[in-house]
Scaffold this active site. Structure first.
Site, PDB file in Angstrom:
ATOM      1  CD1 TRP A 160      -8.413  13.846   4.967  1.00 10.81           C
ATOM      2  CD2 TRP A 160      -8.175  15.766   3.865  1.00 10.81           C
ATOM      3  NE1 TRP A 160      -9.539  14.588   5.186  1.00 10.81           N
ATOM      4  CE2 TRP A 160      -9.428  15.775   4.528  1.00 10.81           C
ATOM      5  CE3 TRP A 160      -7.821  16.879   3.121  1.00 10.81           C
ATOM      6  CZ2 TRP A 160     -10.302  16.859   4.449  1.00 10.81           C
ATOM      7  CZ3 TRP A 160      -8.688  17.958   3.058  1.00 10.81           C
ATOM      8  CH2 TRP A 160      -9.919  17.947   3.709  1.00 10.81           C
ATOM      9  N   GLY A 203       0.819  -1.214   0.000  1.00  8.99           N
ATOM     10  CA  GLY A 203       0.000   0.000   0.000  1.00  8.99           C
ATOM     11  C   GLY A 203       0.852   1.263   0.000  1.00  8.99           C
ATOM     12  CD  GLN A 204      -1.858   6.365  -0.636  1.00  6.88           C
ATOM     13  OE1 GLN A 204      -1.275   7.368  -1.071  1.00  6.88           O
ATOM     14  NE2 GLN A 204      -3.008   6.437  -0.007  1.00  6.88           N
ATOM     15  CG  LEU A 205       2.347   4.030   6.013  1.00  7.61           C
ATOM     16  CD1 LEU A 205       3.140   5.338   6.004  1.00  7.61           C
ATOM     17  CD2 LEU A 205       1.443   3.959   7.240  1.00  7.61           C
ATOM     18  CB  ALA A 252      -6.444  -0.462   6.530  1.00 17.03           C
ATOM     19  CE  LYS A 259      -7.894   2.360  10.136  1.00 15.04           C
ATOM     20  NZ  LYS A 259      -6.746   1.495   9.703  1.00 15.04           N
ATOM     21  CE1 TYR A 276     -10.546   3.225   6.468  1.00 19.48           C
ATOM     22  CE2 TYR A 276     -10.985   5.527   7.030  1.00 19.48           C
ATOM     23  CZ  TYR A 276     -10.083   4.511   6.748  1.00 19.48           C
ATOM     24  OH  TYR A 276      -8.730   4.773   6.767  1.00 19.48           O
ATOM     25  CB  THR A 297      -8.651   6.937   9.858  1.00 18.77           C
ATOM     26  OG1 THR A 297      -9.331   7.951   9.118  1.00 18.77           O
ATOM     27  CG2 THR A 297      -9.710   6.113  10.578  1.00 18.77           C
ATOM     28  CG  ASP A 302      -6.316 -12.502   5.107  1.00 17.11           C
ATOM     29  OD1 ASP A 302      -6.491 -11.468   5.779  1.00 17.11           O
ATOM     30  OD2 ASP A 302      -7.244 -13.098   4.535  1.00 17.11           O
TER      31      ASP A 302
END
Ligand SMILES: NC(=O)c1ccc[n+]([C@@H]2O[C@H](COP(=O)([O-])OP(=O)(O)OC[C@H]3O[C@@H](n4cnc5c(N)ncnc54)[C@H](OP(=O)(O)O)[C@@H]3O)[C@@H](O)[C@H]2O)c1
Length: 304
Positions: A164, A10-12, A72, A143, A139, A113, A48
């Site tokens: 964001w 993922g992005q992070l 996530a 979370k 969501y 988040t 997983d």
């Protein structure tokens, strides 16, 4: 030090791996303790996190000193219609990691988040770690339960709430605006939801500083300064040089066009008080971090 990263594609996850590989980021060096770290990076295909037995076995076999959970179900609208999948990834997954980390004596960084807040408190004061959550979406609800399980099952935890988020890697609002701007030339963006744009470079940098510390607890970790999605989009288009117009609309107007979309907090701006009061860190102003992104982004899915 041995570090396990879950949700590593993922992005992070990608940004953290990059900083661990290089030993530094655009902001500065990573902590000395991590310079020769053994990194185990896994995503859904290898581990997983919703499978408790698999998670506990994996952690027992590899004995990491630290686990950074970047996995996530992050599609906010998708969580509304696929609640079980959101529940599994966002609540049961972190619970499993917390159980496994505690058994192995590892510390756990769990990323959460701004959408754990309702956004209705208002007063236009950024919310610090003392503020009470009250999510208004599937969501946010899932979370928040993930956060609770991490607190309950793993003593040495860091819960790091961000907002964001954008990165060189994967899908995000910055890339969506640039691509849509190129394609349609006229963008309409919500102007009555306010928050903090956060560059994954900054988030990863501060997570790596925290993970070698003993400053356990809940953290807000977002770009400094508050703006609306419309302000954010306008700055993205200006910095990208794309020839497009950006006009404001209301959440109600957006919802009328996208009735299945999740409700989002009107005011989800966070204050990074714990970072300042423990490790003494300040986040970069969001405009500076965004400008830095455009200096380094290759325009596709990575860095120049
Ligand atoms: N993106 C934002 O704007 C934002 C804002 C606030 C907070 N956050 C939080 O920041 C963290 C990182 O977000 P991100 O944007 O980097 O997320 P992302 O790009 O969506 O990456 C999440 C990764 O987790 C993987 N994953 C999903 N379910 C999994 C499972 N059951 N087991 C193992 N891996 C799984 C995903 O794989 P697939 O792609 O195959 O599903 C994906 O590679 C998340 O905790 C998120 O909630 C994000």
């Amino acid at each position: 030090m041995k570090v396990l990263i879950t949700g590593s594609h993922g992005q992070l996850g990608m940004e953290i791996q990059k900083q661990l590989r290089l030993g530094y980021s655009e902001i500065g060096p990573i902590p000395e303790k991590l310079k020769n770290a053994t990194v185990l990076a896994v995503d859904l295909d290898e581990l997983d996190i919703t499978n408790r037995t698999a998670v506990v076995d994996f952690v027992r076999r590899h004995q990491p000193d630290a686990i950074i959970n970047c996995a996530a179900f992050t599609n906010v609208d998708g969580c509304e219609t696929n609640t079980d999948a959101a529940f599994k990834a966002n609540a049961i997954g972190p619970r499993n990691l917390a159980i496994a980390a505690e058994k192995a004596g590892a510390r756990l960084v769990h990323v959460s988040t701004d959408y754990v807040f309702s956004g209705r408190e208002n007063g236009e004061i950024p919310q610090d770690e003392t503020c009470l959550p009250g999510p208004i979406s599937a969501y946010g609800n899932t979370k928040l339960l993930g956060e609770k399980y991490v607190q309950e099952f793993c003593r040495r935890h860091f819960i790091v709430r961000t907002a964001w988020l954008y990165s060189y890697y994967g899908k995000n609002f910055v890339k969506t605006m640039v691509n849509a701007g190129r394609k349609v030339g006229a963008l309409e963006v919500v102007n009555d939801q306010k928050g903090n744009p956060t560059n994954a470079v900054d988030l990863a940098h501060h997570i790596l500083k925290l993970v070698v510390s003993h400053e356990y607890g809940i953290y807000h970790c977002t770009g400094e300064g508050v703006c609306s999605w419309y302000d954010f989009a306008s700055e993205i288009i200006r910095l990208s040089g794309v020839n497009a117009t950006v006009s404001p609309c209301t959440s109600a107007q957006y919802k009328a066009k996208h009735p299945a979309s999740a409700d989002r907090p009107a005011w989800s701006a966070l204050e990074n008080r714990m970072l300042r009061c423990t490790v003494g860190d300040e986040m970069r102003p969001w405009q500076q971090a965004l400008a830095c992104f455009f200096e380094h982004w290759d325009g596709e899915n990575g860095m120049k």
